[in-house]
Design an enzyme around this catalytic site. Structure first.
Site, PDB file in Angstrom:
ATOM      1  CG  ASP B  20     102.249  60.596 -56.258  1.00  0.00           C
ATOM      2  OD1 ASP B  20     102.872  61.344 -56.800  1.00  0.00           O
ATOM      3  OD2 ASP B  20     101.731  59.631 -56.919  1.00  0.00           O
ATOM      4  CG  ASP B  21      99.101  59.270 -52.206  1.00  0.00           C
ATOM      5  OD1 ASP B  21      98.765  59.669 -53.265  1.00  0.00           O
ATOM      6  OD2 ASP B  21      99.303  58.029 -51.669  1.00  0.00           O
ATOM      7  CG  HIS B  60      97.640  62.917 -55.877  1.00  0.00           C
ATOM      8  ND1 HIS B  60      98.415  62.601 -56.891  1.00  0.00           N
ATOM      9  CD2 HIS B  60      97.292  61.863 -55.362  1.00  0.00           C
ATOM     10  CE1 HIS B  60      98.814  61.414 -56.994  1.00  0.00           C
ATOM     11  NE2 HIS B  60      98.070  60.724 -56.041  1.00  0.00           N
ATOM     12  CG  HIS B 127      94.869  58.439 -55.316  1.00  0.00           C
ATOM     13  ND1 HIS B 127      96.098  58.514 -54.566  1.00  0.00           N
ATOM     14  CD2 HIS B 127      94.115  57.714 -54.670  1.00  0.00           C
ATOM     15  CE1 HIS B 127      95.852  57.392 -53.804  1.00  0.00           C
ATOM     16  NE2 HIS B 127      94.725  57.075 -53.640  1.00  0.00           N
ATOM     17  CG  HIS B 215     103.428  56.734 -53.018  1.00  0.00           C
ATOM     18  ND1 HIS B 215     104.192  56.352 -54.187  1.00  0.00           N
ATOM     19  CD2 HIS B 215     102.330  57.164 -53.458  1.00  0.00           C
ATOM     20  CE1 HIS B 215     103.542  56.478 -55.145  1.00  0.00           C
ATOM     21  NE2 HIS B 215     102.292  56.995 -54.725  1.00  0.00           N
TER      22      HIS B 215
END
Lengths: 268, 268
Positions: B20-21, B60, B127, B215
């Site tokens: 993610d991110d 995302h 997100h 993450h």
């Protein structure tokens, strides 16, 4: 010299030591904190802009985004300010070919007003000199008046890479503007290994109002992701050096905040 | 399980391991490069988005910006998507109170289309789960169809922090969507010192289609500027560990690209 006399500094060597590109990276902000020097300006479209805290901060008006990353977008919708992926153009040439002055004005106003939400700005300057196109310089100088923020104006356009067709009109605008002009010093283009020598050489300058733009950044993996990291680190290590600090201590340190205060009566 | 059978993986333990991110920080991108795992999704408003290169990248979708810095702005002008300084709201609550669905749709389309200029996206997720408000979930699922990008849909809403009033309608939308649902695993909230144990414990899972969101971020000054850096580094160190890699090697590694391919005929 009128400003220096008004400040009682007529015969002194006076220096505005200015940190460019704050808000662009964590490394740039980190160097600002580590050096403890008050004056710099913030790229408001930068993701790290809200983390900048300081005593004499301006708006580093941004119309170009020259690296693959971090890459910045305009705050406003103007089509003439963005490439196909929505980012600022990567070169001044691309900007100047496309940018419509009314969209530039809307964007610069948005950046100034967003900055006012984050801190209390004292001055204006521009990333890569993006407002050298004369009609954009007119916007820049007009917004400086409108928001009462002192604009950076160099005392000469020589050596700044201004395209020759822009020179006569740009010189006229700058000469007519009711703001002090400064002797512009910028070691950015010097080889990093000559940086300490550049700063130590400041000891030999005569009296006058100097403006020194530096791009200090911490030596971190993020800072080193920028292709020009070596020149940024060279500024940081030089300005952290005690011998350079001793040379700088021989100058009267001027802030844009003090200049703004001195011009108080002069705002139209 | 229909998807797994179509893929000939009906009795297997299948894992989409998802980063993610990406695009938020240099440290997040750096961990993606260092780990060499293909699947992740990019925060398109992030300054580091253009630097992400990979084999199985999604969008995302971003409607919140929870840190002081790096702080992100919407790509579109919708007033209901921004705070006074022009940034995305910092909490889901603030977003859900203000956001107008038509402005959300415009923003999400802009993020998807900007992503398509940077890479070839395979999937969608959001997100902080910003689209859990049912009318926004409807937009999310509709855009997944429109752009032929597989949306992340968990097999249960339990434990995801969905506000109770959203549950019935959200569950109905997800049940009706013509997409596979995955068993959602996310160690984000676990204490960092239990992270290695979490990953090693995956060895005991029964067969099924799992989705694990991590993450990972590099241990750098920029990465550590995020208040939740410890959980990001814990993911990074665990996923870099050979024993965890051995556990993960017991799963069939699935990409969203392969899922998208398998669904090819099913897009309306």
């Amino acid at each position: 010299m009128e400003l220096l006399e008004r400040l009682g500094l007529g015969s002194r060597r006076v220096l505005i030591l200015h940190h460019d590109d704050l808000g662009l990276t964590h490394a740039q902000n980190g160097a600002y904190s580590a050096l403890g020097l008050p004056t710099g300006s913030v790229m408001v479209p930068g993701a790290w802009a809200p983390a900048v805290r300081g005593a004499d901060l301006g708006v580093h008006l941004t119309l170009t985004s020259e690296w693959q990353a971090p890459r910045l977008r305009p705050l406003t919708a103007g089509e003439s300010l963005r490439d196909e992926a929505g980012y600022f153009p990567s070169t001044l040439e691309a900007l100047w070919q496309r940018a419509r002055a009314e969209e530039v004005e809307r964007e610069l106003r948005a950046q100034i007003e967003a900055a006012q939400r984050l801190f209390s700005p004292t001055h204006l300057d521009t990333h890569q000199g993006a407002v050298m196109r004369p009609d954009l310089a007119e916007v820049y100088l007009r917004l400086a008046q409108a928001y009462r923020l002192v604009p950076l104006i160099p005392d000469t356009l020589e050596g700044l890479g201004v395209p020759p067709p822009f020179l006569p009109e740009l010189e006229r605008l700058m000469a007519e503007a009711p703001f002090p002009r400064v002797r512009f010093l910028d070691p950015y283009g010097l080889p990093p290994e000559e940086r300490l020598g550049f700063y130590l050489g400041l000891a030999h300058l005569p009296s006058g109002l100097y403006y020194l733009a530096h791009h200090s950044a911490l030596p971190t993996p993020e800072g080193r992701a920028l292709p020009d990291w070596a020149t940024r680190e060279a500024d940081y290590f030089a300005l952290a050096h005690p011998e350079v600090r001793r040379v700088l201590a021989e100058f009267h340190p001027l802030t844009w905040r003090a200049v703004r205060e001195a011009l108080k009566e002069g705002w139209r």
